[in-house]
Write a protein that holds these residues in place. Structure first.
Motif, mmCIF file in Angstrom:
data_model
loop_
_atom_site.group_PDB
_atom_site.id
_atom_site.type_symbol
_atom_site.label_atom_id
_atom_site.label_comp_id
_atom_site.label_asym_id
_atom_site.label_seq_id
_atom_site.Cartn_x
_atom_site.Cartn_y
_atom_site.Cartn_z
ATOM 1 N N LYS A 2 1.120 -1.240 0.209
ATOM 2 C CA LYS A 2 -0.438 0.104 0.060
ATOM 3 C C LYS A 2 0.856 1.919 -0.460
ATOM 4 N N ALA A 3 2.007 1.171 0.656
ATOM 5 C CA ALA A 3 2.472 2.598 0.711
ATOM 6 C C ALA A 3 3.276 2.889 -0.436
ATOM 7 N N PHE A 4 4.166 1.487 -0.709
ATOM 8 C CA PHE A 4 4.599 1.917 -2.043
ATOM 9 C C PHE A 4 3.893 1.954 -3.107
ATOM 10 N N ALA A 5 2.831 1.579 -3.457
ATOM 11 C CA ALA A 5 1.736 2.554 -4.022
ATOM 12 C C ALA A 5 1.302 3.449 -4.653
ATOM 13 N N ALA A 6 1.203 3.872 -2.467
ATOM 14 C CA ALA A 6 0.988 5.225 -2.934
ATOM 15 C C ALA A 6 1.808 6.198 -3.328
ATOM 16 N N LEU A 8 4.395 5.705 -5.768
ATOM 17 C CA LEU A 8 4.143 5.305 -7.236
ATOM 18 C C LEU A 8 3.072 7.067 -7.453
ATOM 19 N N ASP A 9 1.951 6.561 -6.516
ATOM 20 C CA ASP A 9 0.707 7.927 -7.279
ATOM 21 C C ASP A 9 1.862 9.257 -6.958
ATOM 22 N N ARG A 10 2.076 8.985 -6.078
ATOM 23 C CA ARG A 10 2.534 10.177 -5.590
ATOM 24 C C ARG A 10 3.711 11.561 -7.003
ATOM 25 N N LEU A 11 4.651 9.840 -6.860
ATOM 26 C CA LEU A 11 5.271 10.693 -7.897
ATOM 27 C C LEU A 11 4.996 10.894 -8.840
ATOM 28 N N VAL A 12 4.051 10.310 -9.501
ATOM 29 C CA VAL A 12 3.576 10.446 -11.304
ATOM 30 C C VAL A 12 2.999 11.650 -10.816
ATOM 31 N N LEU A 13 2.027 12.249 -10.060
ATOM 32 C CA LEU A 13 1.852 12.968 -9.789
ATOM 33 C C LEU A 13 2.588 14.362 -9.834
ATOM 34 N N GLU A 82 -1.913 0.011 -16.084
ATOM 35 C CA GLU A 82 -2.728 1.010 -16.422
ATOM 36 C C GLU A 82 -4.078 0.217 -16.023
ATOM 37 N N THR A 83 -4.448 0.105 -17.939
ATOM 38 C CA THR A 83 -6.100 -1.805 -17.814
ATOM 39 C C THR A 83 -5.841 -2.017 -17.455
ATOM 40 N N VAL A 84 -5.582 -2.972 -17.000
ATOM 41 C CA VAL A 84 -5.636 -3.861 -16.532
ATOM 42 C C VAL A 84 -5.704 -3.835 -14.969
ATOM 43 N N SER A 85 -5.290 -2.847 -14.095
ATOM 44 C CA SER A 85 -5.833 -2.281 -13.264
ATOM 45 C C SER A 85 -6.915 -1.566 -13.171
ATOM 46 N N LEU A 86 -7.118 -0.983 -13.847
ATOM 47 C CA LEU A 86 -8.250 -0.401 -13.994
ATOM 48 C C LEU A 86 -9.868 -1.165 -13.850
ATOM 49 N N VAL A 87 -9.739 -2.974 -14.820
ATOM 50 C CA VAL A 87 -10.927 -2.908 -15.167
ATOM 51 C C VAL A 87 -11.457 -4.622 -14.349
ATOM 52 N N TRP A 88 -9.631 -5.252 -14.134
ATOM 53 C CA TRP A 88 -9.890 -5.988 -13.012
ATOM 54 C C TRP A 88 -10.899 -6.647 -12.819
ATOM 55 N N PRO A 89 -11.760 -7.334 -12.304
ATOM 56 C CA PRO A 89 -13.009 -7.626 -11.967
ATOM 57 C C PRO A 89 -12.561 -8.328 -10.106
ATOM 58 N N GLU A 90 -13.025 -7.666 -9.099
ATOM 59 C CA GLU A 90 -11.913 -7.468 -8.042
ATOM 60 C C GLU A 90 -13.374 -9.382 -7.120
ATOM 61 N N ARG A 91 -12.234 -10.012 -6.671
ATOM 62 C CA ARG A 91 -12.749 -11.352 -6.006
ATOM 63 C C ARG A 91 -12.171 -10.888 -4.705
ATOM 64 N N LEU A 126 -6.335 -6.141 -4.157
ATOM 65 C CA LEU A 126 -5.513 -5.018 -4.319
ATOM 66 C C LEU A 126 -6.666 -4.635 -5.308
ATOM 67 N N ASN A 127 -6.297 -2.649 -4.677
ATOM 68 C CA ASN A 127 -6.975 -1.945 -5.739
ATOM 69 C C ASN A 127 -6.617 -0.906 -6.732
ATOM 70 N N ALA A 128 -7.354 -0.178 -7.124
ATOM 71 C CA ALA A 128 -6.246 -0.285 -8.529
ATOM 72 C C ALA A 128 -5.485 0.449 -8.754
ATOM 73 N N SER A 129 -4.435 1.405 -7.780
ATOM 74 C CA SER A 129 -3.534 1.840 -7.909
ATOM 75 C C SER A 129 -2.373 0.811 -7.309
ATOM 76 N N GLU A 130 -2.819 0.211 -6.565
ATOM 77 C CA GLU A 130 -2.353 -1.359 -5.811
ATOM 78 C C GLU A 130 -1.683 -2.086 -7.043
ATOM 79 N N ARG A 131 -2.460 -2.326 -7.666
ATOM 80 C CA ARG A 131 -2.631 -3.446 -8.750
ATOM 81 C C ARG A 131 -1.660 -2.925 -10.452
ATOM 82 N N TRP A 132 -2.248 -1.218 -9.885
ATOM 83 C CA TRP A 132 -1.479 -0.663 -10.949
ATOM 84 C C TRP A 132 0.712 -1.338 -10.722
#
Length: 540
Positions: A2-6, A8-13, A82-91, A126-132
């Motif tokens: 979670k922390a690593f994904a967060a 990367l998210d902040r670095l991108v933006l 990015e596509t897979v992280s957004l469309v992946w059907p979660e379980r 995982l959530n979308a940003s974590e999947r990415w």
């Protein structure tokens, strides 16, 4: 994770360099070992783990959703992870949320198919940003505006040390860098990797551009270059390398520290000296001069080199500098002193695989202008200018060295095809194939001569994207063909560094470093250049 994904998210933006450094320092401070070490390895490109081919990830997502729906989504987004992280059907609840340590340690021990099943189970929770973040780790291609150098600068800031201290030991370290962080935390000694013939970080130059030509208060005016302060050399179109021979070990590194020794056994064979040289890797032509860059390309990225290729494309190094002579580290000496040591060193080495880059007399600025734009060899890109009193500093210090490249060649071409970009450009058509006219019995047709994806502003990118959307006439997977006739289409002025023959291309030529120079909204497509005009330039 979670922390690593967060992070990367902040670095991108985050566009600001200083802000990125602050984010990285905070992450290193708040994250325990070994997670911060694995994160560092991902950011610097030193992450050694089983990589999944993009096709494997596509096959995986096809088992969860309609194939056509995924293709449409992928076409719109443009980036697989990015596509897979957004469309992946979660379980939800199918598995525990992994830590970064879990991801690394488990995948390192698993066979390919087992590892893919593990990734699938993680994607479920995982959530979308974590999947990415996870998918970027296992497929590569992380583009977040953080270079290896920036990550090392963040380490230096974190530990309050000079970046040179980190660069000097970096190539002897291994992820997750526990000893390195212990030193930076003040809990251990500075690591002392025991490796022979190590890579030493190279010194780089700033462009020399007059203040009238760019909006930069720190731009250096060529008028400030004087013979008393600066030496000049030709800037050859090869590969910057470092040749290191210590003890029984001989290595050849690129400027980024990649070991390419296996591709150049002919160079290693003649490294009978003890020391470290900085120079340009080139290929010698049959007449004894420098061969074109295409001849060098034949030698790159080969695991083995045939005797025929060794004979047809013999490599050599044109040395610019010397870093180590026997046991003497010379980097703290001035360029004038190092130059003298280099000449004496190569005279002792007495090998035709190594020669000294000749000095170019520094004279009136008008004469220097003529030299940089009309060099004596087609594979010279311009001039290098170095202060006589400069020491050899890792990185790109401001002031000592400048590259004064010749003005680029320009050609008016017509956009033929477009493709979506990646990362923050994934929603725009930003990769453009362009062509020039060739005569036919019934008129003219376009033949592709290159592809460019930079040289335009963000505002121009939006206009280009709109042009593609409004003028698409055909589709080939992710590629869009646009209107490109003698009467309709878009002309762009392309800047490039040179041309070379290429049987792999339909046009028979390949461009070096093509990029947009101007968008010619005003120019009729029939007035774009012809292939014949490029062939004349190639001959010249």
């Amino acid at each position: 994770m979670k922390a690593f994904a967060a992070l990367l998210d902040r670095l991108v933006l985050t566009p600001s360099r200083n802000a990125k450094l602050a984010l990285l320092v905070d992450y290193f401070r708040q994250t325990p070992d070994p997670a911060r070490g694995w994160a560092l390895a991902v950011l610097t490109g030193d992450f050694k783990i089983r990589a999944f081919r993009p096709g494997m990830i596509r096959e995986l997502v096809m088992t969860r959703m309609d194939e056509q729906l995924f293709k449409l989504s992928y076409d719109y987004v443009g980036d697989l992870a990015e596509t897979v992280s957004l469309v992946w059907p979660e379980r939800p609840g199918a598995n525990a949320i992994p830590t970064l340590d879990d991801v690394v340690e488990r995948l390192r021990l698993m066979a390919s198919r087992e590892a893919l099943q593990q990734v699938e189970s993680w994607l479920d929770v995982l959530n979308a940003s974590e999947r990415w973040a996870l998918l970027k780790m296992v497929t590569g291609g992380l583009r977040i505006g953080v270079s290896a150098r920036l990550a090392k600068q963040a380490l230096a800031n974190y530990g309050s040390v000079k970046i040179d201290e980190i660069e000097d030991i970096w190539h002897g370290l291994e992820a997750p860098y526990s000893d390195l962080f212990a030193w930076l935390d003040g809990k251990g000694e500075k690591p002392s990797p025991n490796i022979e013939a190590p890579f030493r970080p190279v010194m780089l130059a700033h462009p020399l551009v007059s203040k009238q030509e760019r909006d930069d208060p720190n731009a250096i005016d060529p008028e400030l270059i004087t013979a008393e302060q600066f030496a000049a050399e030709w800037k050859w179109d090869g590969i910057r390398v470092q040749a290191v021979s210590e003890g029984e070990t001989r290595r050849l590194f690129t400027r980024t520290g990649d070991d390419i020794s296996h591709s150049f056994p002919d160079i290693l064979e003649d490294m009978t000296f003890q020391g470290a040289l900085d120079g340009e890797l080139l290929v010698r032509a049959p007449d004894g001069n420098v061969a074109s860059f295409s001849a060098l390309q034949k030698r790159l990225n080969r695991k083995t080199v045939s005797k025929k290729l060794l004979t047809e494309a013999p490599a050599f190094i044109r040395a610019y500098d010397i870093l180590v002579d026997e046991e003497d580290d010379l980097r703290s000496l001035t360029f004038r002193d190092r130059r003298g040591r280099l000449e004496a060193f190569l005279q002792r080495a007495n090998s035709d695989r190594f020669d000294v880059s000749p000095l170019v007399p520094v004279s009136e600025i008008s004469d220097m202008e003529q030299l940089r734009n009309n060099p004596p060899h087609p594979d010279i890109e311009g001039l290098m200018l170095k202060r006589w009193d400069s020491v050899y500093e890792a990185g790109r210090p401001r002031g000592p060295w400048f590259k004064w490249k010749r003005d680029p060649f320009l050609v008016d071409a017509v956009i033929m095809y477009a493709q979506r970009g990646h990362g923050r450009r994934s929603g725009y058509y930003s990769d453009f194939t362009f062509g020039v006219w060739v005569p036919k019995d019934d008129g003219h047709e376009l033949t592709p001569v290159g592809k460019a994806y930079f040289g335009f502003t963000d505002e121009e990118l939006k206009l280009l994207d709109r042009f593609v959307r409004n003028n698409t006439i055909d589709r080939f997977g992710p590629v869009r063909a646009v209107t490109a006739t003698r009467d309709e289409g878009l002309v762009v002025e392309i800047a490039f560094e040179g041309l070379q023959k290429s049987p792999r291309h339909k046009s028979g030529i390949a461009m070096r470093f093509p990029r947009f120079h101007r968008i010619r909204w005003d120019k009729p497509t029939r007035e774009a250049d012809t292939l014949a005009s490029l062939e004349v330039l190639l001959t010249a």
